[in-house]
Design a protein around this motif. Structure first.
Motif, PDB file in Angstrom:
ATOM      1  N   ILE A 160       0.865  -1.190   0.000  1.00  0.00           N
ATOM      2  CA  ILE A 160       0.000   0.000   0.000  1.00  0.00           C
ATOM      3  C   ILE A 160       0.894   1.230   0.000  1.00  0.00           C
ATOM      4  CG2 ILE A 160      -1.798   1.226   1.281  1.00  0.00           C
ATOM      5  CD1 ILE A 160      -2.609  -1.548   2.429  1.00  0.00           C
ATOM      6  N   ILE A 161       0.742   2.048  -1.026  1.00  0.00           N
ATOM      7  CA  ILE A 161       1.703   3.140  -1.187  1.00  0.00           C
ATOM      8  C   ILE A 161       1.028   4.508  -1.213  1.00  0.00           C
ATOM      9  CG2 ILE A 161       3.494   1.740  -2.279  1.00  0.00           C
ATOM     10  CD1 ILE A 161       2.487   2.835  -5.014  1.00  0.00           C
ATOM     11  N   PRO A 162       1.807   5.567  -0.924  1.00  0.00           N
ATOM     12  CA  PRO A 162       1.272   6.931  -0.888  1.00  0.00           C
ATOM     13  C   PRO A 162       1.454   7.633  -2.235  1.00  0.00           C
ATOM     14  CG  PRO A 162       3.465   6.936   0.001  1.00  0.00           C
ATOM     15  CD  PRO A 162       3.218   5.536  -0.490  1.00  0.00           C
ATOM     16  N   LYS A 187      -2.003  -1.631  -3.795  1.00  0.00           N
ATOM     17  CA  LYS A 187      -3.054  -0.601  -3.776  1.00  0.00           C
ATOM     18  C   LYS A 187      -2.338   0.742  -3.853  1.00  0.00           C
ATOM     19  CE  LYS A 187      -5.305   2.021  -1.561  1.00  0.00           C
ATOM     20  NZ  LYS A 187      -5.368   3.465  -1.874  1.00  0.00           N
ATOM     21  N   PRO A 188      -2.376   1.379  -5.055  1.00  0.00           N
ATOM     22  CA  PRO A 188      -1.734   2.703  -5.149  1.00  0.00           C
ATOM     23  C   PRO A 188      -2.585   3.761  -4.459  1.00  0.00           C
ATOM     24  CG  PRO A 188      -2.756   2.128  -7.265  1.00  0.00           C
ATOM     25  CD  PRO A 188      -2.978   0.952  -6.329  1.00  0.00           C
ATOM     26  N   GLU A 190      -5.004   6.854  -3.938  1.00  0.00           N
ATOM     27  CA  GLU A 190      -6.156   7.281  -4.754  1.00  0.00           C
ATOM     28  C   GLU A 190      -5.862   8.580  -5.512  1.00  0.00           C
ATOM     29  OE1 GLU A 190      -5.966   6.573  -1.600  1.00  0.00           O
ATOM     30  OE2 GLU A 190      -7.117   7.891  -0.279  1.00  0.00           O
ATOM     31  N   PRO A 221      -9.775   2.969   3.203  1.00  0.00           N
ATOM     32  CA  PRO A 221     -10.628   2.175   4.111  1.00  0.00           C
ATOM     33  C   PRO A 221     -11.377   1.034   3.418  1.00  0.00           C
ATOM     34  CG  PRO A 221     -10.959   4.544   4.421  1.00  0.00           C
ATOM     35  CD  PRO A 221     -10.133   4.384   3.186  1.00  0.00           C
ATOM     36  N   GLY A 224      -7.778  -0.642   0.396  1.00  0.00           N
ATOM     37  CA  GLY A 224      -6.580  -0.818   1.228  1.00  0.00           C
ATOM     38  C   GLY A 224      -6.852  -1.775   2.380  1.00  0.00           C
ATOM     39  N   ALA A 225      -7.951  -1.525   3.099  1.00  0.00           N
ATOM     40  CA  ALA A 225      -8.268  -2.373   4.253  1.00  0.00           C
ATOM     41  C   ALA A 225      -8.542  -3.811   3.815  1.00  0.00           C
ATOM     42  CB  ALA A 225      -9.475  -1.799   4.991  1.00  0.00           C
ATOM     43  N   VAL A 228      -5.313  -5.553   3.614  1.00  0.00           N
ATOM     44  CA  VAL A 228      -4.774  -5.810   4.957  1.00  0.00           C
ATOM     45  C   VAL A 228      -5.489  -6.986   5.625  1.00  0.00           C
ATOM     46  CG1 VAL A 228      -4.432  -4.825   7.263  1.00  0.00           C
ATOM     47  CG2 VAL A 228      -4.096  -3.393   5.227  1.00  0.00           C
ATOM     48  N   PHE A 238       3.743  -1.075   3.935  1.00  0.00           N
ATOM     49  CA  PHE A 238       2.938   0.150   3.861  1.00  0.00           C
ATOM     50  C   PHE A 238       3.822   1.377   3.995  1.00  0.00           C
ATOM     51  CE2 PHE A 238       0.990   3.512   6.499  1.00  0.00           C
ATOM     52  CZ  PHE A 238       0.003   3.947   5.625  1.00  0.00           C
ATOM     53  N   GLU A 241       0.967   7.511   6.555  1.00  0.00           N
ATOM     54  CA  GLU A 241       0.912   8.173   7.863  1.00  0.00           C
ATOM     55  C   GLU A 241       0.922   7.179   9.027  1.00  0.00           C
ATOM     56  OE1 GLU A 241      -1.921  11.167   8.901  1.00  0.00           O
ATOM     57  OE2 GLU A 241      -2.240  11.593   6.773  1.00  0.00           O
ATOM     58  N   THR A 244      -2.515   5.813   9.960  1.00  0.00           N
ATOM     59  CA  THR A 244      -2.996   4.731   9.091  1.00  0.00           C
ATOM     60  C   THR A 244      -2.301   3.424   9.472  1.00  0.00           C
ATOM     61  OG1 THR A 244      -3.161   6.401   7.367  1.00  0.00           O
ATOM     62  CG2 THR A 244      -3.448   4.118   6.680  1.00  0.00           C
ATOM     63  N   ILE A 247      -4.040   1.760  12.272  1.00  0.00           N
ATOM     64  CA  ILE A 247      -5.258   1.046  11.838  1.00  0.00           C
ATOM     65  C   ILE A 247      -4.860  -0.273  11.180  1.00  0.00           C
ATOM     66  CG2 ILE A 247      -7.249   1.130  10.257  1.00  0.00           C
ATOM     67  CD1 ILE A 247      -7.164   4.212  10.550  1.00  0.00           C
ATOM     68  N   ILE A 248      -3.831  -0.214  10.333  1.00  0.00           N
ATOM     69  CA  ILE A 248      -3.395  -1.420   9.613  1.00  0.00           C
ATOM     70  C   ILE A 248      -2.924  -2.486  10.606  1.00  0.00           C
ATOM     71  CG2 ILE A 248      -1.564  -2.300   8.078  1.00  0.00           C
ATOM     72  CD1 ILE A 248      -1.947   0.242   6.398  1.00  0.00           C
TER      73      ILE A 248
HETATM   74  P1  ADP Z   1      -1.410  10.250   3.126  1.00  0.00           P
HETATM   75  O1  ADP Z   1      -1.751  11.281   4.148  1.00  0.00           O
HETATM   76  O2  ADP Z   1      -0.034  10.306   2.606  1.00  0.00           O
HETATM   77  O3  ADP Z   1      -2.459  10.101   2.059  1.00  0.00           O
HETATM   78  P2  ADP Z   1      -2.282   7.766   4.189  1.00  0.00           P
HETATM   79  O4  ADP Z   1      -1.638   6.948   5.246  1.00  0.00           O
HETATM   80  O5  ADP Z   1      -3.654   8.272   4.432  1.00  0.00           O
HETATM   81  O6  ADP Z   1      -1.281   8.937   3.933  1.00  0.00           O
HETATM   82  O7  ADP Z   1      -2.325   7.010   2.796  1.00  0.00           O
HETATM   83  C1  ADP Z   1      -1.293   6.180   2.307  1.00  0.00           C
HETATM   84  C2  ADP Z   1      -1.914   4.990   1.630  1.00  0.00           C
HETATM   85  O8  ADP Z   1      -2.635   4.243   2.587  1.00  0.00           O
HETATM   86  C3  ADP Z   1      -2.900   5.327   0.514  1.00  0.00           C
HETATM   87  O9  ADP Z   1      -2.768   4.377  -0.527  1.00  0.00           O
HETATM   88  C4  ADP Z   1      -4.234   5.179   1.216  1.00  0.00           C
HETATM   89  O10 ADP Z   1      -5.313   4.889   0.344  1.00  0.00           O
HETATM   90  C5  ADP Z   1      -3.960   3.994   2.123  1.00  0.00           C
HETATM   91  N1  ADP Z   1      -4.867   3.869   3.279  1.00  0.00           N
HETATM   92  C6  ADP Z   1      -5.531   4.841   3.928  1.00  0.00           C
HETATM   93  N2  ADP Z   1      -6.291   4.344   4.924  1.00  0.00           N
HETATM   94  C7  ADP Z   1      -6.116   2.990   4.908  1.00  0.00           C
HETATM   95  C8  ADP Z   1      -6.633   1.893   5.671  1.00  0.00           C
HETATM   96  N3  ADP Z   1      -7.494   2.080   6.661  1.00  0.00           N
HETATM   97  N4  ADP Z   1      -6.212   0.661   5.364  1.00  0.00           N
HETATM   98  C9  ADP Z   1      -5.339   0.438   4.374  1.00  0.00           C
HETATM   99  N5  ADP Z   1      -4.821   1.424   3.603  1.00  0.00           N
HETATM  100  C10 ADP Z   1      -5.194   2.690   3.860  1.00  0.00           C
END
Ligand code: ADP
Length: 491
Positions: A160-162, A187-188, A190, A221, A224-225, A228, A238, A241, A244, A247-248
């Motif tokens: 899962i990447i940012p 999962k790239p 969004e 959510p 990505g979720a 996970v 991953f 943040e 996140t 949560i993961i």
């Molecule tokens: P940023 O603030 O850089 O967008 P995030 O941690 O929100 O940081 O997002 C980084 C990646 O994690 C994105 O691909 C995002 O879609 C994914 N992501 C966000 N929430 C979740 C989650 N609950 N479970 C899995 N992946 C997630």
């Protein structure tokens, strides 16, 4: 840079669907989401919005490729050759790929073309060379036994990447996973799905068998979720943040997945009075403003010794004021837009807080241009440790300058954060430099330089900046499991 042709300015989007088992498919729900050009706020295209059902199909394809497809039987050296071919294909289309990255992410074309893409190619080649050099050891044990270890692929890797370095994050994740023999469900982000989808197509052209790489675009959510939580996924890598990641970690507890995290930071960048001040100022400027300040390792707390404070601040102020902010496709542009409205708003609210809390804004402090998510390069002087801009990750072009006098107190203040990703020191005193490197709690320390990255050098965080390391041999190990085999030698 060569003159920008229209095709580079308007790169063609070839793929916007899920890539599962080597085929392009719409999301099973039929849903899509839009990806925007952050420089113009215009829609680039609609992208398939994957969810559980798509992730499930991707995981099944990845498991099949891992357990019984051609990948599972492929010689390690041939796996390496696939990676070399992928790197070659990327290199042959470097201008177009850089343009696609700039379109979707907003980063200046000079950076995507001359920094991100070369690092992508280098990372894939680095790990290509590793594919046939992954081996265990023989171990002397008590008794008449022969014991050895094997390093086997960890299995299906969920990645899962940012959005801040979209293609580079793909390379950091795919390189070691493929070298180790894993298969992938990615999962790239969004905000920036396009270059990852294009890379999936190139991977297919490079001869990587169907099902080895699967890409499911969508939201965190949901898509990505699902990655996970899916029991068919063995490991999650991953980048994003720390909230996140929390949560993961909870979501992954059910299936006890292996986890590696590369998270945020509030990295100290320390300038001693004996430093070459021109270099230090330029290093602090690059260390913060690179990539619109959207770097997890950004040197966002610049600690300057009080004896050189005035001189140093004058230099960074001038650099920030002269930074060229604008059209990311213009070859001279040094700073493009922030990624989206949410990030823009967050950065502007930190700028407001900085002023309210009494810091002195000596450059920028406002939006730039009326369209697109542009923020002026901003420098705050007279920042104190208790201010929000000194404590929280801003992820934007906002530098905080703090002063110090006493060395031990500086070390204490540098470490007074729950982050620990990177740190830097500027000095000609070799003992001081090493003392800092030893005492600072951070995964990467730069001395008289900043943002020096190499595929061979491990990267990751102490404390809440991460878990495990990416790149180098350590990055590869995170995609392997160790198996101990003991053979009785009694006849
Ligand atoms: P940023 O603030 O850089 O967008 P995030 O941690 O929100 O940081 O997002 C980084 C990646 O994690 C994105 O691909 C995002 O879609 C994914 N992501 C966000 N929430 C979740 C989650 N609950 N479970 C899995 N992946 C997630």
């Amino acid at each position: 840079m060569a003159t920008m042709t229209e095709s580079i300015r308007h790169p063609k989007v070839q793929h916007s669907e899920c890539f599962i088992d080597g085929k392009w498919r719409p999301a099973i729900s039929g849903k899509t989401f839009t990806t925007l050009n952050p420089a113009t706020e215009e829609v680039i295209c609609e992208v398939a919005e994957g969810d559980w059902a798509d992730v499930d199909a991707a995981v099944k394809a990845a498991r099949h490729a891992l357990e019984s497809g051609p990948w599972s039987r492929m010689d390690a050296r041939d796996r390496g050759r696939c990676l070399y071919r992928l790197a070659d294909l990327i290199e042959s289309q470097i201008d177009e790929l850089a343009a696609l990255e700039t379109l979707d992410n907003g980063k200046p074309i000079r950076e995507s073309r001359n920094a991100d893409l070369p690092l992508v190619i280098d990372c894939l080649r680095y790990y290509a060379g590793y594919a046939d050099k992954i081996h265990g050891s023989t171990i002397p044990v008590r008794g008449n036994y022969f014991t050895y270890t094997r390093r086997e692929p960890v299995g299906v890797a969920g990645q899962i990447i940012p959005w801040n370095f979209p293609m580079l994050m793909v390379a950091w994740k795919w390189g070691p996973a493929l070298a180790a023999g894993c298969t992938i469900v990615m999962k790239p982000a969004e905000q920036t799905p396009l270059s990852c989808l294009r890379m999936a197509q190139l991977a297919k052209e490079a001869g990587i068998p169907d099902g080895v790489i699967n890409v499911v675009p969508g939201f965190g959510p949901t898509a990505g979720a699902s990655v996970v939580r899916h029991p068919g996924v063995d490991k999650i890598a991953f980048t994003g943040e720390h909230r996140t990641a929390q949560i993961i970690m909870r979501d992954a507890a059910e299936t006890l997945k292996r986890l590696t995290f590369e998270l945020g930071g509030k990295s100290p960048n320390v300038v001693l009075p004996d430093a070459d001040l021109d270099r230090a100022a330029r290093g602090a400027y690059i260390g913060l403003f690179l990539n619109q300040g959207q770097c997890c390792c950004a040197g966002s707390r610049v600690f300057v010794h009080k004896d050189v404070h005035t001189e140093f601040v004058g230099r960074v102020q001038e650099l920030a004021k002269n930074r060229r902010v604008g059209d990311p496709f213009a070859p001279e542009t040094e700073q493009g837009p922030q990624i989206d409205q949410a990030q823009f708003d967050k950065i502007m609210s930190y700028i407001e807080k900085g002023t309210q809390e009494g810091a002195e804004c000596i450059a920028g402090g406002a939006r730039a241009h009326d369209r697109g998510y542009f923020v002026q390069p901003t420098v705050f002087d007279r920042v104190t440790d208790d201010m929000a801009i000194a404590k929280e990750e801003i992820f934007g072009p906002v530098m905080s300058v703090l002063t110090f006098d006493d060395w031990d107190d500086l070390i204490r203040r540098a470490n007074q954060t729950f982050y620990g990703l990177a740190a830097a020191v500027w000095t000609r005193d070799i003992a001081k430099a090493h003392d800092f490197a030893r005492k600072v709690r951070a995964g990467t320390v730069w001395v008289n330089c900043y943002d020096v990255f190499d595929a061979a050098a491990p990267f990751g965080g102490f404390k809440m900046s991460g878990q495990g390391r990416e790149l180098g041999e350590e990055g590869l190990k995170a995609y392997t499991e160790s198996k101990t085999v003991t053979v009785s030698l009694d006849s």
